[in-house]
Write a protein that holds these residues in place. Structure first.
Motif, short mmCIF file in Angstrom:
data_model
loop_
_atom_site.label_atom_id
_atom_site.label_comp_id
_atom_site.label_asym_id
_atom_site.label_seq_id
_atom_site.Cartn_x
_atom_site.Cartn_y
_atom_site.Cartn_z
N UNK A 72 48.63 50.98 41.29
CA UNK A 72 47.72 50.35 40.23
C UNK A 72 46.64 51.58 39.96
N UNK A 73 47.26 52.58 39.34
CA UNK A 73 46.11 53.68 38.89
C UNK A 73 45.07 53.42 38.01
N UNK A 74 45.46 52.29 37.21
CA UNK A 74 44.20 51.65 36.44
C UNK A 74 44.56 50.36 36.54
N UNK A 75 43.40 49.50 36.15
CA UNK A 75 43.63 47.96 36.11
C UNK A 75 44.71 47.36 35.35
N UNK A 76 45.12 48.01 34.14
CA UNK A 76 46.22 47.47 33.45
C UNK A 76 47.38 47.86 33.47
N UNK A 77 47.66 48.96 34.52
CA UNK A 77 48.94 49.82 34.77
C UNK A 77 49.47 49.76 36.26
N UNK A 78 50.73 49.14 36.25
CA UNK A 78 51.46 49.32 37.32
C UNK A 78 52.58 50.45 37.19
N UNK A 79 52.38 51.36 38.06
CA UNK A 79 53.06 52.56 38.30
C UNK A 79 54.17 52.36 39.31
N UNK A 80 55.44 52.17 38.70
CA UNK A 80 56.54 51.79 39.82
C UNK A 80 57.59 53.04 39.99
N UNK A 81 57.67 53.51 41.29
CA UNK A 81 58.57 54.38 41.76
C UNK A 81 59.91 53.73 42.07
#
Length: 328
Positions: A72-81
């Motif tokens: 979660x790099x920012x509260x509204x962002x889910x970064x998925x690999x």
């Protein structure tokens, strides 16, 4: 040929991928997506993909045991690999996590990188709409479409999907590629040994063609000509540049076992209608749907897909003979 219930078809298809060395969880995720696409009448993203998926797994272009991870790099962002695995487990993770983030933030984004072919792009959007959210998905795909006026593919067919909830009924779903047709129907025509219609694609020299092999080696014609090419650029920015995925012209094919993992990307957005300062979303979209459906011959996007799905639930999913033995 054997016709199975959708549930039995998922089990049968999952067995094929387990037999090829995929993890049970990944096999289930892929099987659910392929069978759902088949049921919805989108055969180019359905069971016809099994042979090429298996080629990619056996060649190492797709890691059948990959487990997607998220930060979660920012509260509204889910970064998925997606870890060079199938796109479907990564999308499942996004659909599971985004509703809580959207409830908190009003808008939530899942950025997926190191991914692959994501099939019927309307499905994850529909899953979010069933949970009361408005959803958008942008996906980039391997190079298949030249910029307007060019001949060399720079963009993929770069699909866009959208879904929104409707009170008391199935969500409205929009799912389209930015080429005049998706590549899936051309692949299916090649497998059947049939020509494609005029106006779908150009060969490598920029000439119109009805030969599916020449079409796949050439360039798809964009939907809406120059406007479609401009939209494909927009999707490339959203699904590749923002996510850190390969650009379309850097990605290997989804159609064979040649080359490295395609490492394409997807961007999935979820919006909570209750977060926009009023409580009228349900009323407004119901009025819009009524204005469309009251006109003779008009229908909401996705109506044909729902009819096909109901037919598949009643009559079953046909498993072609050449696929039946793969799960044994």
């Amino acid at each position: 040929m054997t016709a199975l219930s959708p549930g039995d078809a998922v089990a049968r298809v999952a067995a094929i991928f387990v037999n090829a060395g995929c993890s049970a969880d990944n096999a289930q995720s892929v099987a659910r997506a392929l069978v759902a696409a088949e049921a919805d009448g989108l055969g180019g993203h359905g069971l016809s993909r099994i042979p090429t998926y298996l080629q990619m797994v056996r060649a190492g272009k797709i890691d059948g045991s990959a487990k997607p991870s998220a930060t979660r790099p920012r509260p509204g962002v889910l970064a998925i690999d997606a870890a060079h695995g199938f796109a479907y487990p990564a999308l499942d993770l996004a659909v599971a996590e985004l509703p809580a983030i959207a409830s908190e933030q009003g808008i939530a984004t899942a950025s997926i990188r190191r991914s692959s072919h994501c099939g019927e792009t309307g499905l994850p959007c529909e899953a979010l709409a069933i949970r009361g959210l408005v959803a958008l998905l942008f996906a980039n795909t391997p190079g298949a479409m030249a910029p307007w006026g060019g001949r060399q593919p720079v963009f993929g067919t770069n699909p866009i999907a959208f879904a929104a909830p409707l009170q008391g009924r199935d969500p409205v779903v929009v799912d389209l590629a930015l080429s005049r047709v998706a590549r899936g129907p051309i692949v299916a025509a090649k497998q059947r040994g049939e020509p494609i219609p005029q106006g779908w694609a150009l060969d490598a020299q920029g000439n119109a063609t009805t030969d599916p092999d020449k079409a796949l080696a050439g360039s798809m014609i964009p939907l809406g000509d120059a406007k479609g090419a401009a939209l494909a650029l927009m999707v490339e920015v959203l699904a590749a540049c923002l996510t850190g995925a390969n650009l379309a012209f850097e990605a290997s094919s989804f159609l064979d076992g040649e080359g490295p993992p395609p490492a394409t990307g997807q961007l999935l957005l979820a919006l909570d209608p209750s977060a926009f300062g009023h409580g009228q979303f349900g009323e407004r979209i119901a009025a819009l749907a009524a204005a469309i459906e009251q006109q003779p011959g008009a229908r909401l996007p996705g109506a044909r897909r729902l009819a096909n799905r109901a037919r598949a639930a009643r009559d079953g999913i046909v498993i072609p003979p050449e696929l039946e033995a793969l799960g044994d």
